[in-house]
Motif scaffolding. Structure first.
Motif, PDB file in Angstrom:
ATOM      1  N   THR A   4       0.857  -1.184   0.000  1.00  0.00           N
ATOM      2  CA  THR A   4       0.000   0.000   0.000  1.00  0.00           C
ATOM      3  C   THR A   4       0.891   1.231   0.000  1.00  0.00           C
ATOM      4  O   THR A   4       1.716   1.398   0.907  1.00  0.00           O
ATOM      5  CB  THR A   4      -0.924   0.021   1.231  1.00  0.00           C
ATOM      6  OG1 THR A   4      -1.648  -1.206   1.307  1.00  0.00           O
ATOM      7  CG2 THR A   4      -1.896   1.184   1.153  1.00  0.00           C
ATOM      8  N   ASP A   5       0.740   2.081  -0.995  1.00  0.00           N
ATOM      9  CA  ASP A   5       1.573   3.279  -1.113  1.00  0.00           C
ATOM     10  C   ASP A   5       1.113   4.380  -0.154  1.00  0.00           C
ATOM     11  O   ASP A   5      -0.045   4.422   0.264  1.00  0.00           O
ATOM     12  CB  ASP A   5       1.527   3.813  -2.546  1.00  0.00           C
ATOM     13  CG  ASP A   5       2.161   2.862  -3.545  1.00  0.00           C
ATOM     14  OD1 ASP A   5       3.154   2.198  -3.188  1.00  0.00           O
ATOM     15  OD2 ASP A   5       1.648   2.760  -4.678  1.00  0.00           O
ATOM     16  N   ASN A   6       2.060   5.288   0.143  1.00  0.00           N
ATOM     17  CA  ASN A   6       1.769   6.518   0.888  1.00  0.00           C
ATOM     18  C   ASN A   6       1.080   6.281   2.233  1.00  0.00           C
ATOM     19  O   ASN A   6       0.049   6.890   2.541  1.00  0.00           O
ATOM     20  CB  ASN A   6       0.912   7.461   0.031  1.00  0.00           C
ATOM     21  CG  ASN A   6       1.606   7.873  -1.251  1.00  0.00           C
ATOM     22  OD1 ASN A   6       2.796   8.199  -1.238  1.00  0.00           O
ATOM     23  ND2 ASN A   6       0.873   7.857  -2.354  1.00  0.00           N
ATOM     24  N   VAL A   7       1.659   5.397   3.033  1.00  0.00           N
ATOM     25  CA  VAL A   7       1.165   5.147   4.390  1.00  0.00           C
ATOM     26  C   VAL A   7       2.084   5.869   5.372  1.00  0.00           C
ATOM     27  O   VAL A   7       3.308   5.734   5.301  1.00  0.00           O
ATOM     28  CB  VAL A   7       1.126   3.643   4.694  1.00  0.00           C
ATOM     29  CG1 VAL A   7       0.757   3.396   6.158  1.00  0.00           C
ATOM     30  CG2 VAL A   7       0.133   2.946   3.776  1.00  0.00           C
ATOM     31  N   ALA A   8       1.503   6.644   6.276  1.00  0.00           N
ATOM     32  CA  ALA A   8       2.286   7.425   7.230  1.00  0.00           C
ATOM     33  C   ALA A   8       2.553   6.623   8.495  1.00  0.00           C
ATOM     34  O   ALA A   8       1.673   5.914   8.998  1.00  0.00           O
ATOM     35  CB  ALA A   8       1.555   8.714   7.577  1.00  0.00           C
ATOM     36  N   ASN A   9       3.779   6.733   9.020  1.00  0.00           N
ATOM     37  CA  ASN A   9       4.078   6.113  10.301  1.00  0.00           C
ATOM     38  C   ASN A   9       3.595   7.018  11.429  1.00  0.00           C
ATOM     39  O   ASN A   9       2.956   8.056  11.188  1.00  0.00           O
ATOM     40  CB  ASN A   9       5.572   5.770  10.414  1.00  0.00           C
ATOM     41  CG  ASN A   9       6.465   7.003  10.489  1.00  0.00           C
ATOM     42  OD1 ASN A   9       6.008   8.146  10.639  1.00  0.00           O
ATOM     43  ND2 ASN A   9       7.768   6.793  10.377  1.00  0.00           N
ATOM     44  N   THR A  41       5.950   9.166   5.477  1.00  0.00           N
ATOM     45  CA  THR A  41       5.244   8.222   4.612  1.00  0.00           C
ATOM     46  C   THR A  41       6.204   7.241   3.943  1.00  0.00           C
ATOM     47  O   THR A  41       7.378   7.539   3.720  1.00  0.00           O
ATOM     48  CB  THR A  41       4.442   8.948   3.519  1.00  0.00           C
ATOM     49  OG1 THR A  41       5.336   9.726   2.717  1.00  0.00           O
ATOM     50  CG2 THR A  41       3.386   9.848   4.130  1.00  0.00           C
ATOM     51  N   GLY A  42       5.671   6.081   3.634  1.00  0.00           N
ATOM     52  CA  GLY A  42       6.426   5.039   2.944  1.00  0.00           C
ATOM     53  C   GLY A  42       5.461   4.047   2.343  1.00  0.00           C
ATOM     54  O   GLY A  42       4.261   4.317   2.212  1.00  0.00           O
ATOM     55  N   VAL A  43       5.973   2.876   1.993  1.00  0.00           N
ATOM     56  CA  VAL A  43       5.143   1.817   1.417  1.00  0.00           C
ATOM     57  C   VAL A  43       4.900   0.754   2.502  1.00  0.00           C
ATOM     58  O   VAL A  43       5.854   0.232   3.086  1.00  0.00           O
ATOM     59  CB  VAL A  43       5.821   1.172   0.197  1.00  0.00           C
ATOM     60  CG1 VAL A  43       4.940   0.064  -0.381  1.00  0.00           C
ATOM     61  CG2 VAL A  43       6.104   2.224  -0.867  1.00  0.00           C
ATOM     62  N   ILE A  96       6.244  -0.617   7.353  1.00  0.00           N
ATOM     63  CA  ILE A  96       6.314   0.516   6.432  1.00  0.00           C
ATOM     64  C   ILE A  96       7.783   0.715   6.084  1.00  0.00           C
ATOM     65  O   ILE A  96       8.617   0.858   6.980  1.00  0.00           O
ATOM     66  CB  ILE A  96       5.731   1.787   7.077  1.00  0.00           C
ATOM     67  CG1 ILE A  96       4.310   1.524   7.574  1.00  0.00           C
ATOM     68  CG2 ILE A  96       5.743   2.949   6.083  1.00  0.00           C
ATOM     69  CD1 ILE A  96       3.742   2.634   8.456  1.00  0.00           C
ATOM     70  N   ASP A 103      10.987   2.490   3.581  1.00  0.00           N
ATOM     71  CA  ASP A 103      11.468   3.493   2.637  1.00  0.00           C
ATOM     72  C   ASP A 103      12.001   2.708   1.441  1.00  0.00           C
ATOM     73  O   ASP A 103      13.007   2.005   1.561  1.00  0.00           O
ATOM     74  CB  ASP A 103      12.580   4.321   3.291  1.00  0.00           C
ATOM     75  CG  ASP A 103      13.164   5.372   2.347  1.00  0.00           C
ATOM     76  OD1 ASP A 103      12.968   5.274   1.122  1.00  0.00           O
ATOM     77  OD2 ASP A 103      13.855   6.291   2.845  1.00  0.00           O
TER      78      ASP A 103
END
Length: 318
Positions: free
Chosen positions: A247-252, A257-259, A276, A278
């Motif tokens: 899932t793209d653009n997930v924030a920790n 954000t990362g995948v 998640i 980088d």
């Protein structure tokens, strides 16, 4: 005069019926006889025969609809898994070229985890923020340091909310197991070999073999301390686990954000575990757990836990 004689006399023998009339009358008579002789069972069978084609088409339509749903679901899952595999293998290739952070002789490689985990009782879970700082010295055989803020729950070692522990090779809680619980030199540098290495260690844990493989790989990666070559191999190994999606653009937890790489475990009502990453460095920047069904106050597909992980070089440790 009897009635029979009277009837005969009233008959007009001079007018004979035509052949067409006889044929039509005979057909009508035979049809009436057939209907009068039909039993209730015969009538039901006729009605049943008239409905059977309709019923058959209705069942066929329902089966086709269900088949369509399953086919579309399988195609969608296959596409998502294919995307995750491609992304992970691309990230593995990128990671090999990443220059690892290397502490100097008097420095530490620090992995900081900011975690929001739940405190659960018999009926409900409430969020609790923690901080875990692990300091790995330039010489891994030297003394490591763990600083931990347990938030609103007492620590394991002291019963206090703040703990500081020191141990050679990161054996903070167990002399038999280190914090990272693996010798990085043992990890094969080829993705397929790394997957076989993980899979060969399966001993029956977790809800399924695939879940266990996923958890053991991500447990190593989330330490934030794995060298780039081994990290790349483990990312490639993740791509080989069935059901893994991205899932793209997930924030920790800190908003970076990362995948998100994860999988839904059907034997846990669809609960989803994710790391998640980088994609440029292959570093794990956080973790996330999503509910699959109503559970301890969480509804379907709600965030159950979230962390942020950051790796830096520092000059001192507590």
């Amino acid at each position: 005069m009897d009635e029979l004689t009277l009837l005969r006399r009233t008959r007009d023998d001079s007018r004979e019926p035509s052949p067409e009339a006889l044929t039509a009358g005979r057909a009508a008579l035979l049809g009436r006889i057939a209907d009068d002789g039909a039993t209730d069972t015969t009538v039901r069978q006729r009605k049943k025969r008239r409905w059977m084609p309709r019923l058959t088409w209705a069942v066929a339509g329902t089966a086709a609809a269900l088949t369509g749903v399953l086919v579309v679901g399988n195609v969608t899952m296959s596409a998502r898994s294919a995307y995750a595999s491609e992304m992970l293998r691309t990230a593995a290739t990128q990671t090999i070229h990443y220059a690892d952070l290397v502490p100097g002789s008097d420095q530490y490689l620090r992995s900081r985890t900011h975690a929001r985990w739940g405190i659960c009782n018999d009926t409900v879970c409430e969020p609790n923020d923690q901080i875990l700082d692990v300091y790995m010295p330039a010489d891994p055989e030297a003394e490591w340091v763990l600083y931990r803020d347990w938030g609103s729950i007492p620590g394991v070692l002291t019963g206090e909310s703040i703990e500081t522990a020191r141990a050679v090779d990161g054996h903070f809680y167990d002399p038999e197991h280190s914090w990272v619980n693996v010798d990085y030199a043992d990890i094969p540098l080829d993705g397929a070999a790394a997957y076989e290495w993980i899979d060969s260690q399966y001993s029956g844990g977790s809800a399924s073999r695939d879940e266990d493989n996923f958890v053991r790989i991500t447990d190593i990666l989330r330490s934030g301390l794995v060298p780039a070559s081994q990290r790349a191999a483990l990312l490639d190994a993740l791509s080989r686990i069935p059901g893994v999606t991205a899932t793209d653009n997930v924030a920790n937890l800190d908003g970076v954000t990362g995948v998100a790489i994860g999988r839904n475990e059907m034997l846990r009502a669809g609960q989803r575990q994710e790391v998640i990453i980088d994609p440029d460095t292959g570093l794990v920047t956080g973790e996330r757990a999503m509910s699959g069904a109503t559970f301890f106050g969480w509804g379907p597909n709600e965030e159950m836990s979230l962390t942020a992980i950051e790796t830096t070089v520092v000059d001192t440790a507590p």
